[in-house]
Enzyme design. Structure first.
Site, PDB file in Angstrom:
ATOM      1  N   SER A   1      87.251  63.756  46.255  1.00 39.65           N
ATOM      2  CA  SER A   1      87.362  62.747  45.151  1.00 39.65           C
ATOM      3  C   SER A   1      86.333  62.030  44.354  1.00 39.65           C
ATOM      4  O   SER A   1      86.232  60.823  44.074  1.00 39.65           O
ATOM      5  CB  SER A   1      88.102  61.464  45.951  1.00 39.65           C
ATOM      6  OG  SER A   1      89.378  61.779  46.632  1.00 39.65           O
TER       7      SER A   1
ATOM      8  N   GLY B   1      91.153  65.302  47.462  1.00 43.11           N
ATOM      9  CA  GLY B   1      92.422  65.242  46.966  1.00 43.11           C
ATOM     10  C   GLY B   1      93.157  63.858  46.986  1.00 43.11           C
ATOM     11  O   GLY B   1      94.461  63.837  46.926  1.00 43.11           O
TER      12      GLY B   1
ATOM     13  N   GLU C   1      90.661  74.021  52.386  1.00 36.94           N
ATOM     14  CA  GLU C   1      91.699  74.549  52.103  1.00 36.94           C
ATOM     15  C   GLU C   1      92.134  75.793  52.507  1.00 36.94           C
ATOM     16  O   GLU C   1      92.868  76.342  53.068  1.00 36.94           O
ATOM     17  CB  GLU C   1      92.379  74.543  50.766  1.00 36.94           C
ATOM     18  CG  GLU C   1      92.601  73.160  50.212  1.00 36.94           C
ATOM     19  CD  GLU C   1      92.330  72.556  48.984  1.00 36.94           C
ATOM     20  OE1 GLU C   1      92.161  73.647  48.084  1.00 36.94           O
ATOM     21  OE2 GLU C   1      91.966  71.489  48.723  1.00 36.94           O
TER      22      GLU C   1
ATOM     23  N   ASN D   1      85.876  72.856  41.008  1.00 39.24           N
ATOM     24  CA  ASN D   1      86.634  73.739  41.728  1.00 39.24           C
ATOM     25  C   ASN D   1      88.084  73.723  41.093  1.00 39.24           C
ATOM     26  O   ASN D   1      88.708  72.736  41.537  1.00 39.24           O
ATOM     27  CB  ASN D   1      86.507  73.336  43.053  1.00 39.24           C
ATOM     28  CG  ASN D   1      87.508  74.183  44.044  1.00 39.24           C
ATOM     29  OD1 ASN D   1      88.057  75.255  43.477  1.00 39.24           O
ATOM     30  ND2 ASN D   1      87.781  73.420  45.094  1.00 39.24           N
TER      31      ASN D   1
ATOM     32  N   HIS E   1      85.870  76.690  52.065  1.00 38.86           N
ATOM     33  CA  HIS E   1      86.620  75.432  51.492  1.00 38.86           C
ATOM     34  C   HIS E   1      87.645  75.124  52.491  1.00 38.86           C
ATOM     35  O   HIS E   1      88.248  76.132  53.108  1.00 38.86           O
ATOM     36  CB  HIS E   1      87.130  75.590  50.077  1.00 38.86           C
ATOM     37  CG  HIS E   1      87.717  74.400  49.556  1.00 38.86           C
ATOM     38  ND1 HIS E   1      88.992  74.015  50.044  1.00 38.86           N
ATOM     39  CD2 HIS E   1      87.190  73.590  48.554  1.00 38.86           C
ATOM     40  CE1 HIS E   1      89.000  72.689  49.232  1.00 38.86           C
ATOM     41  NE2 HIS E   1      88.102  72.546  48.556  1.00 38.86           N
TER      42      HIS E   1
END
Ligand code: PGA
Length: 246
Positions: free
Chosen positions: A203, A173, A99, A11, A97
């Protein structure tokens, strides 16, 4: 590991211009030529999709979008339809997602509509679910996953094109990866709700990929930061190929 080869999807988020996508794919395609036992995809931003598609012609690597709208067309400024992606030659798309859920107002309902329309259009869908840190601390992880997965399961008819990505939001992240046991536990729970391939995301790096991917209910990885460099992304793909042999 369920049926079939594991899937590793990169991604890219809002990284890489078309020229950078071209350079990346020119390096990635030969690097992964001949790799077996793993399916690989990259998810560039919309503007870099044509460059990635052109750069990966003849390669094993497929191209996915990062989002898709649920209507075929209309007054939806800033959105892109499944038909638009299909005409480009895109193979699938990410939906939901964290986000998108956190910053752009996606809800369980809109994620479900996006997933439904995309699968109807013939796209493979990677639908993301995952709990916030507060929710995990409060012991609500399973309740959250159940709600998120139920929405997707209720909307998507073509299960053969559906993949779920379990991404604990606190691990995205942050460098704080879920332990293999935490990942396995969540994946087993999701598998009990919906029997489709389940990717782990949050991660994932070359040095933790093999252990995560070796868990019985982890069927691949959705990789953010480590997918932006050819070397680290290819190393994760190779770990996935190894996990499918063991
Ligand atoms: P990360 O992102 O690998 O950088 O944690 C994963 C994702 O957001 O899909």
């Amino acid at each position: 590991m369920g049926e079939g080869a594991p899937l590793v999807a990169g991604n890219w988020k809002m990284f890489k211009r078309p020229s950078e996508a071209t350079a990346f794919c020119a390096e990635l395609a030969p690097r992964l030529a001949g790799i077996e036992g793993v399916a690989v995809a990259v998810c560039p931003p919309f503007t870099a999709l044509p460059a990635a598609l052109a750069g990966l012609v003849g390669s094993v690597v497929r191209v996915y979008a990062q989002n898709v709208h649920w209507e075929t067309e209309g007054a939806f400024t800033g959105e892109v339809s499944a038909g638009m992606l299909v005409e480009l030659g895109v193979h699938g798309t990410v939906v939901g997602h964290s986000e998108r859920r956190q910053h752009f107002g996606d809800t369980d309902s809109t994620v479900a509509w996006r997933a439904r329309r995309a699968t109807e259009a013939g796209l493979t869908v990677i639908a993301c679910v995952g709990e916030l840190e507060d929710e995990r601390v409060a012991g609500r992880t399973e309740e959250v996953l159940e709600r998120q997965v139920a929405a997707i399961a209720g909307a998507v008819v073509e299960r053969g094109q559906l993949v779920v990505a379990y991404e604990p939001v606190w691990a995205i992240g942050t460098g704080r990866v879920a332990t293999p046991e935490q990942a396995q536990q969540a994946h087993e729970f999701i598998r009990g709700l919906l029997d489709v391939p389940i990717l782990y995301g949050g991660s994932v790096k070359p040095d933790n990929a093999l252990e995560l991917l070796s868990q019985p209910d982890v069927d691949g990885a959705l990789v953010g930061g480590a997918s932006l460099e050819v070397e680290s992304f290819a190393a994760i793909c190779e770990a996935a190929a190894r996990s499918s042999r063991s």
